[in-house]
Design a protein around this motif. Structure first.
Motif, PDB file in Angstrom:
ATOM      1  N   VAL A  25      -8.833  -0.881  -4.036  1.00  0.00           N
ATOM      2  CA  VAL A  25      -8.208  -1.699  -2.973  1.00  0.00           C
ATOM      3  C   VAL A  25      -8.599  -1.159  -1.594  1.00  0.00           C
ATOM      4  O   VAL A  25      -8.926  -1.927  -0.683  1.00  0.00           O
ATOM      5  N   VAL A  26      -8.591   0.182  -1.461  1.00  0.00           N
ATOM      6  CA  VAL A  26      -8.996   0.798  -0.186  1.00  0.00           C
ATOM      7  C   VAL A  26     -10.452   0.452   0.119  1.00  0.00           C
ATOM      8  O   VAL A  26     -10.805   0.090   1.246  1.00  0.00           O
ATOM      9  N   ALA A  27     -11.315   0.538  -0.917  1.00  0.00           N
ATOM     10  CA  ALA A  27     -12.737   0.219  -0.724  1.00  0.00           C
ATOM     11  C   ALA A  27     -12.894  -1.242  -0.299  1.00  0.00           C
ATOM     12  O   ALA A  27     -13.642  -1.556   0.630  1.00  0.00           O
ATOM     13  N   ILE A  54      -8.094  11.910   0.479  1.00  0.00           N
ATOM     14  CA  ILE A  54      -7.463  12.039  -0.844  1.00  0.00           C
ATOM     15  C   ILE A  54      -6.317  11.042  -0.977  1.00  0.00           C
ATOM     16  O   ILE A  54      -5.460  10.957  -0.098  1.00  0.00           O
ATOM     17  N   ILE A  55      -6.328  10.282  -2.096  1.00  0.00           N
ATOM     18  CA  ILE A  55      -5.157   9.442  -2.425  1.00  0.00           C
ATOM     19  C   ILE A  55      -4.385  10.237  -3.470  1.00  0.00           C
ATOM     20  O   ILE A  55      -4.829  10.373  -4.609  1.00  0.00           O
ATOM     21  N   ASP A  56      -3.252  10.785  -3.052  1.00  0.00           N
ATOM     22  CA  ASP A  56      -2.532  11.697  -3.954  1.00  0.00           C
ATOM     23  C   ASP A  56      -1.180  11.150  -4.390  1.00  0.00           C
ATOM     24  O   ASP A  56      -0.273  11.904  -4.712  1.00  0.00           O
ATOM     25  N   GLU A  57      -1.041   9.815  -4.377  1.00  0.00           N
ATOM     26  CA  GLU A  57       0.188   9.237  -4.957  1.00  0.00           C
ATOM     27  C   GLU A  57      -0.172   7.935  -5.668  1.00  0.00           C
ATOM     28  O   GLU A  57      -1.118   7.242  -5.294  1.00  0.00           O
ATOM     29  N   LEU A 109       0.847  -1.206   0.000  1.00  0.00           N
ATOM     30  CA  LEU A 109       0.000   0.000   0.000  1.00  0.00           C
ATOM     31  C   LEU A 109       0.877   1.248   0.000  1.00  0.00           C
ATOM     32  O   LEU A 109       1.946   1.257   0.609  1.00  0.00           O
ATOM     33  N   THR A 110       0.405   2.293  -0.675  1.00  0.00           N
ATOM     34  CA  THR A 110       1.124   3.576  -0.620  1.00  0.00           C
ATOM     35  C   THR A 110       0.799   4.237   0.720  1.00  0.00           C
ATOM     36  O   THR A 110      -0.184   3.882   1.379  1.00  0.00           O
TER      37      THR A 110
END
Length: 702
Positions: free
Chosen positions: A308-310, A448-451, A273-274
């Motif tokens: 993936v987060v969901a 926010i997923i910013d990467e 995971l990032t």
């Protein structure tokens, strides 16, 4: 503001009457006194100074002059009749010409008198000229009167309104009557401590000066006050919704991170995971432990790992004895989520179902049974998920993808699938600028997923003109020789559908000549095709049986082909920035370097050039969204039309970002200190809220 007075129907204003009221309602949606008060000027004409004849040139806008009329005469017959007059100041002469109302104007003009002239200057045969100027006799009374040496308001009007003498001047007269009559009824609606802290002028003064500014400074102060108020009550409403929501809607507590989550994390997760994904999971984890229904927006670019987060969030729900579902706006997208999640979890981990309009009756029956007995843990689908006959045993977590395509009522129907409403995670791949998110989704918590995941190479973007087409073909052949696939996308815009279809067909013909059988194979997809035929063509491309997919924008959402490494966008100047960014996101899904080629003609507007330059310069969706907001304004950004939130008359979210952020902080501070608005200094807000809240549904959140 005395709300009752300002709700008076517009026909009761002196000078309006029934027929004028009808046309004001139809043309400008002015139904009552308040609508007219808030029909603000769109610009101001500078009448704060007089110009001399020697100072004027043909490029100037409207100017005001002081000159003595020396002669006048009517020239020509019937259809060519015109009135020509001469006027002088101490620097030269100017000719004045009228082609209409000749007789009436000629009678009113008195040679030898000094006039205030107002109009657009021009030159004819080297001489200064003004056609159809406004003329007013100059006197000390005129000089002192407001509305002459001032910034004069210009109001939007229409041809229909002009037939009722309601041009800009006519509307100006009505506003003047309204202000004269009702200025005393404009009462303050903000607490004194806010007016002092933000150095705001009072409301009545603001309305007077936005319509009839005493000077440029007063106008600036009036605009600032009304912008502040507009943004303040917008944020006030959103944050109050959020507060009421936490008080009203209890949420299931997910007390443990259990076996399924841990097993997936340690054994099945295909890549680490990032940091951004970890941060978002932590935010969701905290939300689901508070005993309040979660309402969170998850923003992230295409490919940033939102799914993936969901999925991991849904696994937490399942570990705590609940079911979960994902609702997508289209069958293609629902199918894609289903395939992605099945690949991630495998067959023996948990049961995942798919329910769309195409699901056969027999399969539906089985799905319904498994849902009701709790055997089916994750259901993925379209609107079919909210049908009454779809019953869950214990729905605890709902993921809504691309939420702007679903109405409030549709989302609310999902809540009712359980006694305690499920937690809601709203996902969007359309990056939304911070200030717009604060406004559109101000009642949601935002993650926010910013990467991008490690190993993803940024897509290289270039802009080619039509004259560089051979270079593009050569590059396509190189990549296809390496085993890669290519998208070629044409715009499809309803107004010019026939032309677009012709462009597409011409494009297919050129492609077929340049990439002939048997060495190359093409898939073709456009909006006029039947759904089944589209699917066949898409499947051929997905399986690698064709190397090039020529399509209209139907591929924008929901096709995932990791082997496709080139996206060519034809007539790219005709796409909006967010659309270009979405299309580009269709490639770059594998480990290989991917490319996006923006084709355009040499004829580019300023905005078109900025859009294409932005795409070449950055892959960052949030930067692109900011530029898009600056170029198009908030009203045109996808999803804002149906929100009804952005009905702003004075403020502009693109240009008033600093003010919006400080207003948001201010409102947050008020609710932290006084959530029920019981303090004496906030009573005025409580009263305003009662008035503004009428007709608003405070409970419709998410």
């Amino acid at each position: 503001m005395n709300s009752q007075v300002f709700q008076t129907p517009i026909e009761y204003l002196k000078g309006v009457g029934v027929s004028r009221a009808d046309v004001l309602k139809k043309e400008l949606q002015i139904f009552n006194f308040e609508d007219l008060l808030r029909h603000f000027p769109f610009k101001y004409i500078d009448r704060t100074r007089f110009y001399k004849v020697r100072d004027i040139n043909a490029d100037m806008p409207y100017v005001q002059m002081l000159a003595r009329l020396t002669q006048k005469e009517i020239i020509g017959e019937k259809h060519t009749k015109r009135l020509v007059a001469q006027a002088h100041d101490d620097t030269g002469a100017i000719e004045l010409v009228w082609f209409q109302g000749v007789k009436w104007i000629e009678k009113a003009l008195i040679p030898g008198k000094v006039y205030v002239l107002f109009g657009k200057p021009g030159f004819f045969n080297g001489k200064a000229q003004m056609a159809h100027p406004e003329m007013e006799l100059y006197s000390t009374e005129v000089q002192q009167r407001k509305g002459n040496l001032t910034l004069q308001p210009a109001y939007s009007s229409t041809e229909k309104l002009k037939q009722f003498s309601l041009d800009s001047k006519g509307i100006q007269k009505l506003v003047a009557i309204l202000l004269e009559q009702q200025l005393k009824d404009i009462h303050e609606n903000l607490p004194l401590y806010l007016i002092n802290r933000f150095k705001l002028i009072d409301l009545a003064n603001a309305y007077r000066n936005i319509h009839f500014p005493e000077d440029a400074t007063k106008l600036t102060e009036a605009i600032h006050r009304l912008k502040f108020e507009e943004l303040f009550f917008l944020q006030f409403r959103l944050l109050r919704n959020k507060l009421l929501h936490t008080q009203k809607f209890k949420g299931n507590i997910f007390g443990t991170v259990g076996e399924l989550f841990n097993q997936f994390y340690h054994e099945k997760l295909p890549f680490p995971l990032t940091n951004a994904q970890k941060r978002v999971l932590k935010e969701i984890r905290l939300d689901t432990q508070r005993g309040v229904q979660m309402n969170r927006l998850l923003q992230g670019d295409v490919g940033s790992g939102k799914t993936v987060v969901a999925l991991m969030s849904m696994l937490i729900a399942i570990d705590n004895g609940f079911q979960a579902c994902i609702m997508a706006p289209t069958e293609i997208l629902a199918n894609q989520h289903y395939q992605t999640i099945k690949e991630l979890v495998g067959d023996d981990f948990i049961e995942v179902g798919l329910l769309t309009g195409s699901t056969p009756q027999k399969a539906r029956k089985v799905l319904h049974e498994k849902l009701e007995n709790g055997q089916l843990k994750i259901l993925i689908g379209t609107h079919a998920l909210i049908e009454d006959k779809v019953q869950y045993k214990n729905l605890g977590f709902v993921v809504i993808d691309e939420q702007h395509r679903f109405g409030v009522e549709q989302r609310a129907r999902l809540w009712r699938k359980n006694i305690i409403p499920p937690h809601i995670l709203v996902m969007t791949a359309t990056p939304i600028p911070r200030t717009l998110a604060m406004t559109l989704y101000g009642d949601l918590d935002i993650s926010i997923i910013d990467e991008l995941p490690a190993g993803r190479k940024p897509i290289q973007t270039v802009h080619y003109y039509d004259t560089q087409r051979l270079r593009m073909f050569g590059f396509m052949k190189q990549e296809i020789a390496k085993g890669r696939q290519v998208y070629v996308v044409y715009p499809l815009i309803q107004e010019s559908e026939k032309l677009d279809l012709k462009n597409l067909m011409d494009g297919i013909e050129v492609m077929s000549r340049e990439f002939p059988l048997p060495d190359y194979r093409l898939s073709i997809v456009h909006g006029k095709m039947k759904a089944a035929d589209k699917q066949v063509e898409m499947d051929r491309f997905i399986k690698g049986e064709t190397q090039i997919m020529v399509a209209t924008t139907v591929i924008e959402v929901g096709v995932n082909v990791p082997n496709a490494s080139i996206m060519i966008i034809e007539n790219s100047e005709r796409f909006g920035l967010s659309q270009l960014h979405q299309l580009r996101g269709r490639v770059g899904r594998g480990a290989e370097q991917s490319f996006c080629i923006l084709m355009s003609s040499h004829k580019l507007s300023r905005d078109g050039k900025i859009r294409l330059d932005t795409m070449v310069k950055t892959n960052n969706g949030f930067e692109i969204a900011e530029t898009d907001l600056q170029l198009r304004g908030p009203g045109n950004i996808e999803g804002t039309q149906q929100s009804g939130v952005l009905d702003l008359k004075v403020a502009n979210i693109a240009t008033d970002q600093e003010l919006l952020i400080s207003v948001r902080k201010c409102v947050e501070g008020i609710f932290e200190k006084d959530p029920q608005l019981t303090l004496p200094e906030n009573q005025i807000l409580h009263q305003t809220l009662q008035v503004k809240g009428q007709g608003l549904s405070w409970n419709k959140i998410s």
